[in-house]
Scaffold this motif. Structure first.
Motif, short mmCIF file in Angstrom:
data_model
loop_
_atom_site.label_atom_id
_atom_site.label_comp_id
_atom_site.label_asym_id
_atom_site.label_seq_id
_atom_site.Cartn_x
_atom_site.Cartn_y
_atom_site.Cartn_z
N UNK A 17 0.84 -1.21 0.00
CA UNK A 17 0.00 0.00 0.00
C UNK A 17 0.87 1.25 0.00
N UNK A 18 0.33 2.31 -0.46
CA UNK A 18 1.02 3.59 -0.44
C UNK A 18 0.15 4.63 0.24
N UNK A 28 -2.26 6.87 -3.52
CA UNK A 28 -2.41 6.17 -4.80
C UNK A 28 -2.13 4.69 -4.62
N UNK A 29 -2.90 3.85 -5.33
CA UNK A 29 -2.57 2.43 -5.39
C UNK A 29 -2.56 2.00 -6.86
N UNK A 30 -1.75 1.02 -7.16
CA UNK A 30 -1.70 0.45 -8.51
C UNK A 30 -1.79 -1.06 -8.38
N UNK A 78 -2.13 -4.78 -10.50
CA UNK A 78 -1.94 -5.33 -11.84
C UNK A 78 -2.81 -6.58 -12.00
N UNK A 86 9.09 0.95 -17.13
CA UNK A 86 10.41 0.34 -17.38
C UNK A 86 10.16 -0.93 -18.16
N UNK A 106 10.86 -9.83 -15.45
CA UNK A 106 10.05 -8.63 -15.32
C UNK A 106 9.81 -8.09 -16.72
N UNK A 166 7.84 -2.61 -15.39
CA UNK A 166 7.58 -2.07 -14.06
C UNK A 166 6.77 -0.79 -14.31
N UNK A 223 4.74 7.20 -6.67
CA UNK A 223 3.65 7.22 -5.70
C UNK A 223 2.86 5.91 -5.70
N UNK A 224 3.10 5.07 -6.70
CA UNK A 224 2.49 3.73 -6.71
C UNK A 224 3.23 2.93 -7.77
N UNK A 225 3.28 1.61 -7.56
CA UNK A 225 4.03 0.79 -8.51
C UNK A 225 3.46 -0.62 -8.59
N UNK A 253 4.19 -4.56 -10.78
CA UNK A 253 5.11 -5.32 -11.63
C UNK A 253 4.32 -6.19 -12.60
N UNK A 308 4.80 -9.37 -14.93
CA UNK A 308 5.77 -10.47 -14.99
C UNK A 308 5.53 -11.37 -16.19
#
Lengths: 334, 428
Positions: B1-2, B7-9, B11, B238, B300, B303, B313-315, B317, B319
């Motif tokens: 969590x952020x 913000x949340x992201x 996937x 990325x 990866x 990203x 602020x949010x990330x 991945x 895969x």
């Protein structure tokens, strides 16, 4: 075997509560934990990634992927062995998994071997990063807490807290499926053995004579149902009965680990392992009859081989601690 | 969590690929200010608002068009927070500043009253050159330091008094400098023009059935602009060496192609603009082609980060795992499948309407039939309803339709301008 609420003072034999630090009769430290010696440090299966297996690049991002090609960097080796004398362990990738998500750390305080084993939850992302971060954070905290005089159960609870913080740090801003692992720690002293755990990694007590037992109770759905009153056979028949209900991770509850302290009635061996072994020898009697006599490292190797020969579908970690603990020797790692 | 950033992201993807497969698709849901509270790491950002009102001659027919536009502009001015810088522009063949006489002014009781007086004197006359309106707004915005710069543009016609090239050039100059929501009123506006402007300027495009809807629409647009609490958020991607980014799209609440807007940060990293954020949630579809990996390996593939002021602020991945297990590799993530369908839906509506206008009935029937089928499959009722204004549906499941001869140009333009609006996957 007896799971005792009380222990006997190793000096005068007087009964004492397991929660006490010193014998009320003679003042001897009850948990046999003198100050640490400078030589006795600790070892773990964690190693920093060196070079990407796919492209040879040497830079890895903090979340463990090659900066260049994105290949997942190794967190720990496929196979590792440590022998500290009074305690020895082996971890192996097994036959089916792409990486070894188990991790273990061994340490000693004089007369007191320490063990932490973590098994990365394979349904989480980067379970190996969690397990390695957890053992590396937990073992030094466990040593320090014991040195400061904490009761082993309290010391293990503190090490679990440290492991949680480390796993949270590993998770970073990745919110998809945070890295998680199981946890089991053991403190084996002259007067008692303490085991604390979160999840389904196990510890077995195998006395040289007498009835072996599993010290841990898996934090599984089935056991939760049994604890809430469901008959055991019905609970085990439930779908996902083996599912973990507790683990170390950002998305897990942060309650204390379950813990047990007991005083063995005689010599024997404590086996601390991941489910890569226990899935093939779940019953204590079955594990006991498969465990040969011998020095700890040789026994750990043979039990690892047994799991590999039985299929090796998961990562395997086996740590063997003879009781009463032997004097520490020079640590060696391979 | 952020929780710090608000913000949340998350996937959504199937990371498993068959041996030799190269394409990795993922949907990333970005949510700001969960629970309705606006994310606001550094207090409310300063804001500026430019309102561009079409005052061409056609705005006088019917009379209600101009009177509702005047009323709507007053409502927008009233909706501005105290202190927000604003200006009102009258759009004809050239742009003319209505209030204040030059520059922008901070909203207060006095300036709002003065603005409404000036707006009330607007009269319809002359032509339409939207590029000139946007160019004036851009000039005004350039002179003020506000963090969130937002425009509202209302038109009732096509961009007849300047070349498409002139508009394109102005849009290129405005891109990244302010955002703009566009609305069409009457029967003569062109959905494709509004979508082009709104898309370039990270805003919304829509049409109104009746002039009487204008005040509510202006209030909604202004309120949304006032609710933006984090200015200038970028989607940072990325990707590994040897990979190709097939596309990056916003897919909810509307389809917005971002692929061509990449700004390279380094060899591996590029950024895409997403504009300002209030308490809201958006979905992005990222598709990357990566060099095939060995069986059993994990790589990866991307990203995905949300970046504000160079801070992540949010990330999430994305895969890639190569496997021999077909049961794993053949699964398509339901959100990826859903948005692939929603993007196709927008495309076939636009292609169908274009063919219809060009008199190619066979293509129009095929494309709009497919659109009806996709809208039906995904449960997109709004779009299904709009499509029924341009086609008679015989069987939605097979996409069997007939073009409606009685469809008006408003029916076609509304269907077109709303073609990019998507719905989220229905939870089963």
């Amino acid at each position: 075997m007896v799971i005792a609420q009380t222990i006997d003072c190793p000096a005068c034999g007087a009964p004492a509560s397991a929660g006490f630090r010193f014998c009320e009769a003679c003042g001897t430290p009850l948990h046999g934990v003198p100050a640490p010696s400078a030589a006795a440090e600790w070892v773990s299966s964690s190693t920093a990634p060196q070079r990407c297996e796919a492209c040879g690049h040497t830079g890895f991002s903090s979340d463990g992927y090659c900066d260049q090609c994105g290949q997942r960097g190794p967190t720990g080796p496929d196979h590792s062995e440590f022998d500290l004398g009074p305690v020895a362990g082996v971890s192996d990738i097994g036959h089916r998994h792409e990486r070894n998500e188990d991790a273990f750390a061994l340490g000693t305080l004089p007369g007191t071997p320490l063990v932490v084993v973590c098994d990365g939850v394979s349904s989480s992302s980067r379970g190996d990063a969690a397990s390695h971060a957890a053992v590396d954070a937990a073992l030094p905290v466990l040593r320090t807490a014991l040195t400061e005089g904490s009761h082993p159960e309290r010391a293990i609870a503190r090490s679990v807290h440290a492991a949680r913080e480390a796993v949270t740090a590993v998770a970073g801003p990745d919110q998809g499926n945070p890295p998680s692992c199981t946890f089991v720690a053991a403190v084996v002293s002259a007067g008692s053995i303490t085991v604390g755990w979160v999840g389904d990694s196990r510890a077995y007590w195998l006395p040289d004579g007498g009835t072996p037992c599993c010290v841990t109770v898996d934090d599984s759905l089935a056991n939760e149902l049994i604890a809430s009153g469901m008959p055991a056979d019905e609970a085990h028949a439930q779908p996902h009965s083996g599912a973990l209900v507790r683990w170390i991770g950002v998305d897990a509850d942060d309650g204390p680990p379950k813990a047990r302290t007991f005083t063995p009635e005689g010599p024997g061996r404590l086996i601390v392992c991941s489910d890569g072994l226990s899935r093939y020898r779940s019953a204590p009697e079955a594990l006991a009859s498969s465990t040969p006599p011998g020095p700890p490292l040789a026994v750990a190797r043979q039990l690892t081989q047994l799991a590999l020969d039985a299929g090796g579908v998961d990562n395997i970690t086996v740590v063997v601690v003879p009781y009463p603990p032997a004097a520490p020797t020079e640590g060696s790692a391979q | 969590m952020s929780p710090q950033s608000g913000f949340t992201a998350e996937v959504y993807q199937n990371p498993y690929l068959a041996a030799g497969a190269e394409t990795v698709d993922a949907v990333i849901t970005v949510t700001a200010g969960e629970g309705g509270a606006a994310p606001s790491p550094a207090g409310t950002p300063s804001a500026a608002e430019a309102i561009m009102i079409d005052c061409s001659g056609s705005m006088g027919y019917p009379r209600s068009r101009m009177t509702e536009a005047i009323k709507a502009t007053g409502v927008a001015v009233d909706t501005l927070r105290d202190g927000v810088l604003f200006a009102v522009i009258a759009g004809r063949s050239r742009a003319e500043q209505v209030y204040p006489s030059r520059g922008m002014v901070a909203a207060s009781a006095d300036t709002r009253a003065a603005a409404k007086q000036a707006i009330a004197r607007l009269t319809p006359s002359g032509g339409t050159a939207m590029g000139s309106w946007l160019a004036l707004a851009n000039k005004l915005f350039a002179e003020v330091p506000a963090q969130v710069k937002h425009g509202i543009m209302l038109t009732d016609g096509r961009n007849q008094h300047e070349t498409p090239e002139a508009l394109r050039q102005v849009l290129a100059e405005c891109e990244g400098r302010f955002s703009c929501d566009c609305r069409g009123v009457g029967e003569d506006w062109a959905a494709s023009e509004l979508r082009t402007i709104a898309s370039a300027l990270l805003g919304s495009a829509d049409g109104l059935e009746e002039p009487a809807e204008l005040p509510a629409a202006f209030r909604a647009m202004t309120e949304q602009a006032m609710g933006k609490s984090v200015a200038d958020v970028k989607l940072r991607l990325w990707t590994p060496a040897g990979s190709t980014i097939r596309f990056v799209k916003q897919v909810f609440p509307q389809v917005e192609e971002l692929t061509g807007r990449r700004v390279a940060v380094s060899d591996r990293i590029g950024e895409y603009p997403t504009g300002a954020w209030g308490a809201e949630s958006r979905d992005y579809h990222v598709s990357v082609q990566v060099p095939p990996g060995t069986l059993g390996e994990e790589r990866l593939a991307a990203r995905v980060s949300l970046v504000s002021d160079d801070t992540v602020i949010a990330q999430s991945l994305v895969l890639a795992r190569w496997t021999e297990d077909d049961a794993l590799s053949t699964q398509i993530n339901d959100r990826v499948a859903h948005y692939t369908g929603q993007a196709e839906l927008a495309e076939v509506i636009q292609q169908g309407l274009e063919a219809r206008e060009a008199g190619d009935d066979a293509t129009a029937t095929a494309k709009l039939g497919r659109a009806v089928q996709l809208a039906d499959e995904s449960g997109h009722e709004q779009t299904a309803k709009l499509l029924r204004r341009v086609v008679d549906v015989e069987d939605a499941a097979t996409g069997t339709v007939r073009l409606r001869r009685d469809a008006s140009s408003l029916d076609a333009e509304l269907t077109n301008v709303r073609s990019t609006k998507t719905i989220r996957v229905k939870r089963s």
